[in-house]
Design an enzyme around this catalytic site. Structure first.
Site, PDB file in Angstrom:
ATOM      1  N   ASP A  95       5.881 -17.377  13.659  1.00  0.00           N
ATOM      2  CA  ASP A  95       7.064 -17.314  13.927  1.00  0.00           C
ATOM      3  C   ASP A  95       7.256 -18.797  13.712  1.00  0.00           C
ATOM      4  O   ASP A  95       5.882 -20.040  14.088  1.00  0.00           O
ATOM      5  CB  ASP A  95       8.286 -17.736  14.785  1.00  0.00           C
ATOM      6  CG  ASP A  95       8.197 -15.945  15.470  1.00  0.00           C
ATOM      7  OD1 ASP A  95       9.464 -15.120  14.394  1.00  0.00           O
ATOM      8  OD2 ASP A  95       8.550 -15.136  16.655  1.00  0.00           O
ATOM      9  N   ASP A 129       6.765  -8.646  11.598  1.00  0.00           N
ATOM     10  CA  ASP A 129       6.551 -10.370  11.457  1.00  0.00           C
ATOM     11  C   ASP A 129       6.111 -11.027  13.116  1.00  0.00           C
ATOM     12  O   ASP A 129       6.207 -10.291  14.245  1.00  0.00           O
ATOM     13  CB  ASP A 129       7.966 -10.852  11.364  1.00  0.00           C
ATOM     14  CG  ASP A 129       8.108 -12.183  11.490  1.00  0.00           C
ATOM     15  OD1 ASP A 129       6.909 -13.109  11.749  1.00  0.00           O
ATOM     16  OD2 ASP A 129       9.906 -12.922  11.954  1.00  0.00           O
ATOM     17  N   SER A 152       1.163  -1.542  -0.165  1.00  0.00           N
ATOM     18  CA  SER A 152      -0.298   0.505  -0.078  1.00  0.00           C
ATOM     19  C   SER A 152       0.653   1.469   0.314  1.00  0.00           C
ATOM     20  O   SER A 152       2.264   1.111   0.564  1.00  0.00           O
ATOM     21  CB  SER A 152      -0.992   0.056   0.996  1.00  0.00           C
ATOM     22  OG  SER A 152      -1.386  -0.920   1.329  1.00  0.00           O
TER      23      SER A 152
END
Length: 798
Positions: free
Chosen positions: A325, A322, A250
């Site tokens: 995991d 992130d 975006s």
């Protein structure tokens, strides 16, 4: 002969179905935009004025009536889209499309979205205004399901309509949260590269942050107000085939009054999402006493993710942090039902699920869970290996207050109230962009961020050495990246690396600096921005980086191996300023050359399957420019040959291959290799996969300007065929000028309605590819005076 006859019969049947629907259903299945309807539980009469693009402007005497009406009008234009979105997270696509969706359903069920939803809904307080307005919205949807025409897709797939519940809202939010995730494509791939080739092959992939690229800068107000293969490969392929929106990237920027011609904030936003038909956003203007928002809604979610009113505007880009995991688990050597934890041996939890499959028997499967999350081995058929790998996901591991955050954002009256809602967003990670009539501009990276010993290595499958539930592991929201009224007088986001407030860098899957660099260069150069300038900028198709890639590659070309015609093409490429217009030939040559450069660099070591996976990651996009500039790399040598190749050999051979492939496709006259011949946009509908129905359900194709990683980001995949069919791009373009808020501008990629019998199914599609806009109407008198139709809802007894 029998086979030909059978095919002929199928074609006749399909054509007959089309003829029946064309002759009968245009009226019976079309949305109703005028007249009167009774709506149970409505307290007062509510009016819906439709503008010339089919956008409803809802005027109600109270909020619950407004949201109940919103549910009805949203459903009559987008019920099919709502139906698919609620099924993804709960693993129910096989009920519609059969066994081809089995792996996808297994994957999403194993993520635990449905389990997290059940837990959340069980904890809800019925007096919470978020719940009350959500239920009102669902009442409207269910009233349409009960009395409205059945969308054609339900007939063609043979499924029945069924009421919507609160669980469906949260399952849709869960799918939205996962579709942002890039870790499932990247982490197992990088672990595989390290294990297969050695750590030295990771050195040139720029896994760490490049300090020389454009970062988003932080700034706070002065205190005025206190695995083996990619784990989800089959899932990504399946969702892509279904043409469901996947969140990609975006742009957004908000310009402070000091840099605008009229001394008021200008807000711009264009979230990049996978193109589909219907398009992802449903626009609605909702007005009640003490409440008004012009919003962009996802199917089945009552509160807009993008919105504005007379006082403030907000939007989003993907943070790309992130929040997934992967962890290796150690199974007990003799008691296979146990695995090692810090406290000793624990028993794997077994979860049993049943998937209903269209025209087949139910499928039963069991997966195992650990403290980290589900064991991914075996959930997708291509995940092999005996060593268990568990997936930890922020969304399912922590308290879910995302809907309360959306409620708070929607109802905020000022910057302070708006900011107070944002800490409730734990996942997905979002860059929330903000501007208001008071002159404030702001950006907040909204996510639950953490730090621990694994923080610098989260792109690999990990050995857990930290306490994932430790409160001190998580940062306070005040330590999240953010910029509030910065002295440089604008904020922006292009999914690029943010600077740090907490003294650490935040692990993520950030996109390269290409769009960010262009945005910053354009914003810095002017102090008199107006609406027309913003329109031009949001449609900008110039790359600030690609010409430098060409210059770097050219430095290693051995011109003695090129023909005069090839040298002529190369010299023209060197004069390129980075434009990607329909009549340009340079982007056609550039992307052919880059593809062969990548293939000749990486494919011999990675192999075909891993190379395909690599091409689908943000990491690949971040790698192109650095690899083009490197002189030495372990990747240059082709391991399938006896001699040792150099970069010059790779670059030169790649250019020759690109040239020859273009000659084969378009002839020797390079002037005919124009971008419009290879770069096209088609908006795919799931039913449009049936060839005979494609032209009826799909919208397009259109030749389209732009390219990957320019502001007008028309993304496509490299797959070797040299045709760049756009897969994702601006899901809307919005420009809000607080100097003239009631003439702010927007556009949809196709149209407001997802009903193919509606006149608003594709009435904005050509405007979109031309970079045109239409007004996002806010003035009540103008709306009522110019309304194309009026739909009135009246109260009735249950």
């Amino acid at each position: 002969m029998k086979r030909i006859k059978k095919i002929g019969i199928i074609v006749v049947v399909i054509l007959a179905v089309i003829a029946i629907f064309a002759g009968v259903s245009v009226n019976t299945l079309s949305p109703t935009y005028d007249g009167k309807r009774a709506l149970p539980k409505l307290l007062n009469e509510t009016n819906v004025y439709y503008d010339s693009y089919g956008i409803p402007h809802i005027y109600a005497a109270n909020e619950e009536d407004a949201f109940r009406t919103l549910g009805y009008v949203h459903a009559q234009d987008r019920l099919w889209q709502m139906e698919l979105l609620r099924r993804i997270g709960s693993g129910r696509l096989s009920e519609v499309f059969g066994g081809t969706m089995l792996d996808t359903d297994k994957f999403f069920l194993s993520l635990g979205i449905d389990e997290a939803t059940k837990q959340k809904v069980a904890e809800l307080d019925g007096n919470n205004p978020t719940v009350q307005l959500s239920q009102a919205y669902l009442d409207g949807i269910n009233q349409f399901i009960e009395e409205g025409p059945t969308p054609i897709e339900f007939y063609l797939t043979g499924i029945d309509k069924a009421p919507f519940q609160l669980e469906d809202i949260f399952n849709t939010v869960g799918y939205m949260a996962f579709s942002f995730a890039m870790a499932h494509k990247t982490d197992p791939l990088l672990t595989n590269i390290k294990d297969k080739l050695g750590p030295e092959y990771l050195d040139d992939l720029d896994l760490s942050v490049d300090p020389n690229t454009i970062w988003i800068k932080n700034h706070k107000d002065a205190p005025k107000e206190t695995i083996r293969n990619s784990i989800a490969a089959t899932v990504s392929q399946a969702l892509g085939a279904l043409s469901l929106p996947l969140f990609e990237g975006s742009n957004s920027w908000v310009i402070a009054p000091e840099k605008t011609k009229n001394g008021k904030v200008i807000f711009a936003n264009d979230p990049h999402i996978g193109f589909s038909q219907p398009a992802v956003w449903y626009e609605a203007h909702v007005s009640a006493p003490n409440f008004e928002k012009y919003g962009f809604f996802m199917g089945g979610i009552p509160f807009p993710l993008l919105a504005h009113d007379h006082h403030l505007a907000y939007g989003m880009t993907m943070f790309e942090n992130d929040d997934i995991d992967f962890f290796y688990e150690e199974t007990h050597p003799t008691e296979k039902e146990k695995y090692r934890t810090k406290e000793g041996w624990s028993t794997y939890e077994e979860v049993n699920k049943i998937i209903k499959i269209k025209d087949s028997t139910d499928y039963k499967f069991t997966y195992r869970k650990t403290v980290h999350g589900p064991i991914m081995n075996g959930i997708a058929d291509q995940v092999t290996g005996e060593r268990p790998i568990a997936m930890w996901w922020m969304y399912t591991q922590h308290k879910n207050e995302v809907m309360d955050a959306l409620y708070g954002m929607t109802h905020a009256k000022n910057k302070t109230e708006f900011q107070n809602a944002l800490p409730k967003i734990h996942a997905p990670g979002l860059n929330i962009m903000y501007g208001d009539a008071e002159g404030n501009v702001a950006w907040w990276a909204s996510a639950k961020l953490y730090k621990d010993v694994n923080s610098t290595n989260t792109k690999f499958v990990l050995q857990d050495t930290s306490d994932l539930n430790a409160p001190e592991r998580y940062l306070d929201f005040s330590q999240n990246p953010q910029a509030i009224n910065p002295p440089w007088k604008y904020v922006y986001s292009a999914n690029n690396q943010p600077d740090s407030i907490a003294g650490i860098q935040y692990p993520g899957y950030y996109l390269p600096e290409n769009r960010a660099k262009r945005i910053v260069n354009l914003l810095e150069a002017k102090n008199d921005w107006d609406l027309e300038d913003a329109k031009e900028m949001i449609n900008d198709v110039v790359s600030s980086v690609n010409p430098s890639i060409i210059a770097d590659l050219n430095g290693d070309v051995n011109r003695e191996e090129l023909s005069d015609a090839q040298i002529s093409v190369l010299d023209k490429l060197l004069d390129w300023q980075g434009e990607n217009n329909l009549d340009n030939t340079e982007p056609t040559v550039f992307h052919r050359w880059v593809y062969f450069f990548l293939k000749n660099t990486f494919a011999d070591e990675l192999g075909e399957e891993m190379f395909k996976q690599f091409l689908s990651t943000h990491l690949l996009k971040r790698t192109i420019a650095p690899m083009a500039s490197k002189k030495e790399s372990v990747w240059w040598n082709n391991i399938t040959t006896e001699q040792e190749e150099t970069k010059s050999q790779i670059v030169t051979a790649s250019f020759i291959q690109a040239y020859e492939s273009l000659v084969n496709d378009f002839g020797p006259e390079s002037g005919g290799w124009t971008w419009d011949k290879v770069h096209t946009l088609e908006h795919p509908h799931p039913i449009g996969q049936v060839a005979a129905l494609r032209s009826f359900f799909n919208v397009g194709p259109y030749p389209v300007s732009g390219t990957r990683e320019v502001i007008n980001n028309m993304a496509f995949n490299y797959d070797g065929d040299g045709m760049y069919e756009v897969t994702a791009g601006p899901s809307t373009r919005r420009i809000i000028d607080f100097a003239d808020i009631e003439n702010s501008l927007g556009i949809s990629p196709t149209g407001q309605s997802g009903n193919p019998f509606s006149e608003h199914y594709s009435d904005q599609a050509e405007m979109f590819v031309k970079g045109e806009f239409r007004k996002m109407m806010l003035n009540e008198k103008e709306i009522k005076d110019t309304s194309k139709s009026l739909l009135t809802f009246k109260p009735t007894q249950d």
